[in-house]
Design a protein around this motif. Sequence first.
Motif, short mmCIF file in Angstrom:
data_model
loop_
_atom_site.label_atom_id
_atom_site.label_comp_id
_atom_site.label_asym_id
_atom_site.label_seq_id
_atom_site.Cartn_x
_atom_site.Cartn_y
_atom_site.Cartn_z
N UNK A 1 0.83 -1.20 0.00
CA UNK A 1 0.00 0.00 0.00
C UNK A 1 0.86 1.26 0.00
N UNK A 2 0.27 2.35 -0.46
CA UNK A 2 0.97 3.63 -0.42
C UNK A 2 1.29 4.00 1.02
N UNK A 3 0.36 3.72 1.94
CA UNK A 3 0.59 4.04 3.35
C UNK A 3 1.80 3.30 3.90
N UNK A 4 1.95 2.04 3.54
CA UNK A 4 3.09 1.25 4.00
C UNK A 4 4.40 1.86 3.50
N UNK A 5 4.43 2.24 2.23
CA UNK A 5 5.63 2.88 1.67
C UNK A 5 5.90 4.21 2.36
N UNK A 6 4.87 5.01 2.55
CA UNK A 6 5.03 6.30 3.22
C UNK A 6 5.60 6.13 4.62
N UNK A 7 5.13 5.11 5.33
CA UNK A 7 5.64 4.84 6.68
C UNK A 7 7.12 4.48 6.65
N UNK A 8 7.53 3.68 5.69
CA UNK A 8 8.94 3.31 5.58
C UNK A 8 9.81 4.55 5.33
N UNK A 9 9.33 5.42 4.45
CA UNK A 9 10.08 6.65 4.17
C UNK A 9 10.08 7.58 5.38
N UNK A 10 8.96 7.66 6.07
CA UNK A 10 8.88 8.55 7.24
C UNK A 10 9.85 8.11 8.33
N UNK A 11 9.98 6.80 8.51
CA UNK A 11 10.90 6.27 9.53
C UNK A 11 12.31 6.06 8.99
N UNK A 12 12.45 6.13 7.66
CA UNK A 12 13.72 5.81 6.99
C UNK A 12 14.20 4.43 7.43
N UNK A 13 13.26 3.50 7.44
CA UNK A 13 13.57 2.13 7.86
C UNK A 13 13.14 1.17 6.75
N UNK A 14 14.15 0.61 6.10
CA UNK A 14 13.92 -0.30 4.99
C UNK A 14 14.66 -1.60 5.28
N UNK A 15 13.99 -2.71 5.08
CA UNK A 15 14.65 -4.01 5.17
C UNK A 15 15.27 -4.34 3.82
N UNK A 16 16.20 -5.25 3.81
CA UNK A 16 16.86 -5.62 2.56
C UNK A 16 15.83 -6.05 1.52
N UNK A 17 14.84 -6.80 1.92
CA UNK A 17 13.79 -7.25 1.01
C UNK A 17 13.07 -6.05 0.38
N UNK A 18 12.80 -5.02 1.17
CA UNK A 18 12.16 -3.80 0.66
C UNK A 18 13.04 -3.15 -0.40
N UNK A 19 14.31 -3.03 -0.09
CA UNK A 19 15.24 -2.36 -0.99
C UNK A 19 15.37 -3.12 -2.30
N UNK A 20 15.42 -4.44 -2.22
CA UNK A 20 15.50 -5.25 -3.44
C UNK A 20 14.27 -5.03 -4.32
N UNK A 21 13.09 -5.04 -3.71
CA UNK A 21 11.86 -4.84 -4.48
C UNK A 21 11.78 -3.44 -5.07
N UNK A 22 12.17 -2.45 -4.30
CA UNK A 22 12.16 -1.07 -4.79
C UNK A 22 13.14 -0.89 -5.94
N UNK A 23 14.31 -1.47 -5.80
CA UNK A 23 15.31 -1.40 -6.88
C UNK A 23 14.74 -2.00 -8.17
N UNK A 24 14.10 -3.14 -8.04
CA UNK A 24 13.50 -3.78 -9.22
C UNK A 24 12.39 -2.90 -9.80
N UNK A 25 11.56 -2.33 -8.93
CA UNK A 25 10.47 -1.47 -9.39
C UNK A 25 10.99 -0.24 -10.11
N UNK A 26 12.17 0.23 -9.72
CA UNK A 26 12.77 1.41 -10.34
C UNK A 26 13.73 1.06 -11.46
N UNK A 27 13.72 -0.23 -11.86
CA UNK A 27 14.57 -0.72 -12.95
C UNK A 27 16.04 -0.44 -12.66
N UNK A 28 16.46 -0.82 -11.46
CA UNK A 28 17.85 -0.66 -11.03
C UNK A 28 18.42 -1.99 -10.57
#
Length: 71
Positions: free
Chosen positions: A28-55
């Motif tokens: 959800x957008x809320x889940x992503x916003x919470x991660x950014x607000x806390x600046x807390x990302x797990x490795x799994x989150x970062x991997x998925x975000x990298x893939x989503x951003x074609x990186x």
Amino acid sequence: MEMKETILALCKKRNTNYSEIARKIGTTKQNICNKFARNKFYLDDIEKIAEALDCTLEIKFIDNQTGENLL
């Protein structure tokens, strides 16, 4: 640079937003916003975000004494 800043810079470069990232990684957008607000990302989150951003995500361990790339 903090993870939050790095991801936000990539989002700007890719002309995308929280909603689009959330959709691409199946959360959800809320889940992503919470991660950014806390600046807390797990490795799994970062991997998925990298893939989503074609990186490609690279994580390296470099020996500070020798400069050798260990991984």
